[in-house]
Design a protein around this motif. Structure first.
Motif, PDB file in Angstrom:
ATOM      1  N   UNK A  74       0.836  -1.203   0.000  1.00  8.35           N
ATOM      2  CA  UNK A  74       0.000   0.000   0.000  1.00  8.35           C
ATOM      3  C   UNK A  74       0.867   1.247   0.000  1.00  8.35           C
ATOM      4  N   UNK A  75       0.232   2.342  -0.221  1.00  2.00           N
ATOM      5  CA  UNK A  75       0.907   3.634  -0.127  1.00  2.00           C
ATOM      6  C   UNK A  75       0.585   4.337   1.191  1.00  2.00           C
ATOM      7  N   UNK A  76       0.048   3.582   2.149  1.00  6.15           N
ATOM      8  CA  UNK A  76      -0.296   4.171   3.446  1.00  6.15           C
ATOM      9  C   UNK A  76       0.926   4.807   4.091  1.00  6.15           C
ATOM     10  N   UNK A  77       0.697   5.882   4.810  1.00  8.10           N
ATOM     11  CA  UNK A  77       1.788   6.527   5.530  1.00  8.10           C
ATOM     12  C   UNK A  77       2.266   5.610   6.652  1.00  8.10           C
ATOM     13  N   UNK A  78       3.437   5.895   7.166  1.00  8.70           N
ATOM     14  CA  UNK A  78       3.981   5.120   8.292  1.00  8.70           C
ATOM     15  C   UNK A  78       3.033   5.233   9.486  1.00  8.70           C
ATOM     16  N   UNK A  79       2.464   6.407   9.701  1.00  8.19           N
ATOM     17  CA  UNK A  79       1.519   6.605  10.811  1.00  8.19           C
ATOM     18  C   UNK A  79       0.262   5.754  10.615  1.00  8.19           C
ATOM     19  N   UNK A  80      -0.221   5.653   9.381  1.00 11.48           N
ATOM     20  CA  UNK A  80      -1.401   4.824   9.116  1.00 11.48           C
ATOM     21  C   UNK A  80      -1.101   3.348   9.347  1.00 11.48           C
ATOM     22  N   UNK A  81       0.060   2.900   8.929  1.00 13.62           N
ATOM     23  CA  UNK A  81       0.459   1.510   9.153  1.00 13.62           C
ATOM     24  C   UNK A  81       0.554   1.249  10.655  1.00 13.62           C
ATOM     25  N   UNK A  82       1.155   2.172  11.368  1.00  8.73           N
ATOM     26  CA  UNK A  82       1.286   2.020  12.819  1.00  8.73           C
ATOM     27  C   UNK A  82      -0.082   1.882  13.485  1.00  8.73           C
ATOM     28  N   UNK A  83      -1.012   2.726  13.109  1.00 10.67           N
ATOM     29  CA  UNK A  83      -2.356   2.690  13.706  1.00 10.67           C
ATOM     30  C   UNK A  83      -3.089   1.408  13.346  1.00 10.67           C
ATOM     31  N   UNK A  84      -3.048   1.018  12.084  1.00  9.55           N
ATOM     32  CA  UNK A  84      -3.732  -0.196  11.632  1.00  9.55           C
ATOM     33  C   UNK A  84      -3.197  -1.437  12.328  1.00  9.55           C
ATOM     34  N   UNK A  85      -1.917  -1.454  12.599  1.00  7.82           N
ATOM     35  CA  UNK A  85      -1.286  -2.634  13.187  1.00  7.82           C
ATOM     36  C   UNK A  85      -1.256  -2.607  14.714  1.00  7.82           C
ATOM     37  N   UNK A  86      -1.866  -1.598  15.311  1.00  8.40           N
ATOM     38  CA  UNK A  86      -2.034  -1.594  16.762  1.00  8.40           C
ATOM     39  C   UNK A  86      -0.890  -1.013  17.573  1.00  8.40           C
ATOM     40  N   UNK A  87      -0.056  -0.201  16.956  1.00  7.83           N
ATOM     41  CA  UNK A  87       1.022   0.438  17.707  1.00  7.83           C
ATOM     42  C   UNK A  87       0.502   1.738  18.321  1.00  7.83           C
ATOM     43  N   UNK A  88       1.046   2.108  19.466  1.00 12.58           N
ATOM     44  CA  UNK A  88       0.569   3.289  20.184  1.00 12.58           C
ATOM     45  C   UNK A  88       0.702   4.554  19.344  1.00 12.58           C
ATOM     46  N   UNK A  89       1.796   4.663  18.609  1.00  9.40           N
ATOM     47  CA  UNK A  89       2.012   5.832  17.753  1.00  9.40           C
ATOM     48  C   UNK A  89       3.103   5.498  16.738  1.00  9.40           C
ATOM     49  N   UNK A  90       3.363   6.448  15.866  1.00 13.61           N
ATOM     50  CA  UNK A  90       4.336   6.241  14.788  1.00 13.61           C
ATOM     51  C   UNK A  90       5.741   5.979  15.324  1.00 13.61           C
ATOM     52  N   UNK A  91       6.153   6.729  16.344  1.00 14.32           N
ATOM     53  CA  UNK A  91       7.503   6.555  16.892  1.00 14.32           C
ATOM     54  C   UNK A  91       7.691   5.171  17.515  1.00 14.32           C
ATOM     55  N   UNK A  92       6.680   4.698  18.234  1.00 15.70           N
ATOM     56  CA  UNK A  92       6.741   3.359  18.838  1.00 15.70           C
ATOM     57  C   UNK A  92       6.868   2.308  17.743  1.00 15.70           C
ATOM     58  N   UNK A  93       6.098   2.491  16.664  1.00 20.82           N
ATOM     59  CA  UNK A  93       6.162   1.562  15.538  1.00 20.82           C
ATOM     60  C   UNK A  93       7.546   1.572  14.901  1.00 20.82           C
ATOM     61  N   UNK A  94       8.081   2.752  14.634  1.00 21.76           N
ATOM     62  CA  UNK A  94       9.394   2.850  13.988  1.00 21.76           C
ATOM     63  C   UNK A  94      10.461   2.172  14.843  1.00 21.76           C
ATOM     64  N   UNK A  95      10.423   2.422  16.155  1.00 21.68           N
ATOM     65  CA  UNK A  95      11.405   1.799  17.061  1.00 21.68           C
ATOM     66  C   UNK A  95      11.270   0.276  17.056  1.00 21.68           C
TER      67      UNK A  95
END
Length: 179
Positions: free
Chosen positions: A139-160
């Motif tokens: 997909x072309x979803x933003x990193x923040x959208x991927x983080x939210x869809x996959x259940x991460x608290x926020x984008x930074x938590x997902x990236x880490x």
């Protein structure tokens, strides 16, 4: 009547899209316009189909509890994984998963571990990463959208978490693995 084990409990499985229930509901709708005698002939069969499905999919009998080895049946494992995957973005606790799938917390924890070799939390983390990788590559979803869809608290938590698990940041992984 069908020779199946006696059902003494139904598991509550909120959030699961059950296609069979949807189809049975769709079959009931035209019955409101049918003559009484036709409806009266069909309704018991649809009721039997609904009850059979509920008992088979969500019923629990003494024979369907955790086995003596403490393992889940394939149906129980699938029920837990399906519910958890469908509600991944809700960031549920083990207590909530147990309640929604009809297990005690201890039964869920021990049964899941004995069956899969992973705790529920470990499985959820691995599933989140697998789903994030699929979403990033397709997909072309933003990193923040991927983080939210996959259940991460926020984008930074997902990236880490992604960087620690996969070895590169999500954006870099996407650039290498885009389909």
């Amino acid at each position: 009547e069908a020779g199946e084990p006696r059902v003494d409990d139904l598991a509550t499985c909120r959030g699961i899209d059950d296609q069979v229930i949807r189809n049975i509901g769709g079959a009931l709708m035209p019955m409101f316009d049918m003559p009484d005698e036709v409806r009266d002939q069909l309704l018991p069969h649809i009721g039997l189909a609904l009850n059979a499905h509920l008992a088979h999919r969500y019923g629990r009998s003494p024979a369907q509890r955790l086995s003596a080895s403490g393992r889940l049946s394939p149906m129980q494992e699938k029920r837990i994984k399906t519910y958890t995957a469908a509600n991944l973005s809700a960031n549920m606790t083990v207590d909530q998963i147990a309640d929604a799938t009809g297990f005690s917390v201890d039964e869920l924890r021990s049964g899941f571990l004995n069956t899969t070799g992973q705790s529920v939390a470990e499985w959820m983390s691995a599933y989140r990463m697998t789903r994030a990788q699929a979403q990033l590559s397709r997909t072309g979803d933003t990193i923040a959208q991927v983080a939210a869809t996959c259940g991460f608290a926020d984008e930074d938590t997902f990236i880490d978490a992604f960087s620690k698990t996969v070895g590169v940041a999500p954006a870099e992984w996407r650039a290498r693995n885009r389909h």
